[in-house]
Design a protein around this motif. Sequence first.
Motif, short mmCIF file in Angstrom:
data_model
loop_
_atom_site.label_atom_id
_atom_site.label_comp_id
_atom_site.label_asym_id
_atom_site.label_seq_id
_atom_site.Cartn_x
_atom_site.Cartn_y
_atom_site.Cartn_z
N HIS A 115 0.82 -1.22 0.00
CA HIS A 115 0.00 0.00 0.00
C HIS A 115 0.86 1.28 0.00
O HIS A 115 0.55 2.24 -0.72
N SER A 139 -0.14 9.49 6.29
CA SER A 139 -1.49 8.95 6.14
C SER A 139 -2.09 8.73 7.51
O SER A 139 -1.54 9.19 8.52
N ASP A 301 -6.65 7.31 -0.09
CA ASP A 301 -6.55 5.96 -0.66
C ASP A 301 -7.33 5.81 -1.96
O ASP A 301 -8.48 6.21 -2.07
ZN ZN Z 1 -3.17 5.05 2.47
#
Ligand code: ZN
Length: 333
Positions: A115, A139, A301
Amino acid sequence: MNLFADPILAIETSCDETSAAIVQGSQVLSNIVSSQTDLHKKWGGVVPEAAARAHVESIVPVFDEALTQSGVPLCDVRGIAITNRPGLVGALSVGVSAAKALAFSSGLPLLGIHHLEGHLCSVFVLNEIPFPHIALIVSGGHTELVMVKDPGSYSLIGQTRDDAAGEAFDKGARLLGLGYPGGKAIEDAAIGGSPDQYALPRGLSGDTCDFSFSGLKTAMYRLVEKEGANLDIADAAASLQEAIVSVLTERTILAAERSRVSAVSLVGGVAANKRLRSALEGACKLNGMRLLAPPFDLCTDNAAMIGLAAAHRFALGQRDGFDLDVYANADLP
Ligand code: ZN
Ligand code: KG4
């Protein structure tokens, strides 16, 4: 930079966004994101079991919409990319199972993507990416400074020792009664507020590329308790935002100077924060560095960033088998 020239279908389900995208080279042909924010709002945070079930509901419609919007039929797709680490295991499993089923039935090659490598590669849509560069990944779960030597070649320079920057925004927003998710809520509430009104701690002192945001959370808690009804929400939000932004900016420039690079990238959900973008832009200019910041829709995301990371790996001939697993935690490759 060598990127796979054919269309890739990418899927991302690591947390609370169900996303699918079609990416070709450095071009994003579609990027569909179905957010579960409204679902998790009532609990004030992501509930893993509910997230996984919502992915089950949305994944096929989202994937279908990504194909339709791109204008690319499934028969023209040449690879399937899926986030398989790190993240919520139940949420990741939904995406990985769907990607495997699709790869099995179509005969297309499958590739599991980290990710955070996705976030790092979100800048591939920009022109002429310089290597090496320093990346600030900010994040909800991560705050890391990474040296990006080449696509796929990373080393960790610094990281948070406790809360992530996004978490600091989210927890601050909860304390100020601004709801969930907190980053955008703090940014909006801070408009017109004075960032100097309330003195808040900057975490670790001295020459370090690490971060600490847990003291900030405690200081916010005390501030809310002390000021009570007299607390100016705009000033408090602006002061919190400035405390986070100033430390992120300062450490990123320090890491870039130490590594002798002339470019810095800003990625992850918190990279959508306009104050952070402008502060880092200003600091980069002052130090003769270029700032690489992806468009807003590639910060939080999304599957397009997973497709961009895969475009580089598919070009190297990398593939995964049907035994591809999911992992809650994993270092960058
Ligand atoms: Zn993320
Ligand atoms: O990258 P991301 O979408 O998901 C994770 O991988 O964690 O990041 C989500 C985080 C949340 O903490 C959210 O509050 C924060 O990014 N965020 C922001 C903004 N938009 C999202 N933080 C500050 N300002 C924003 N505009």
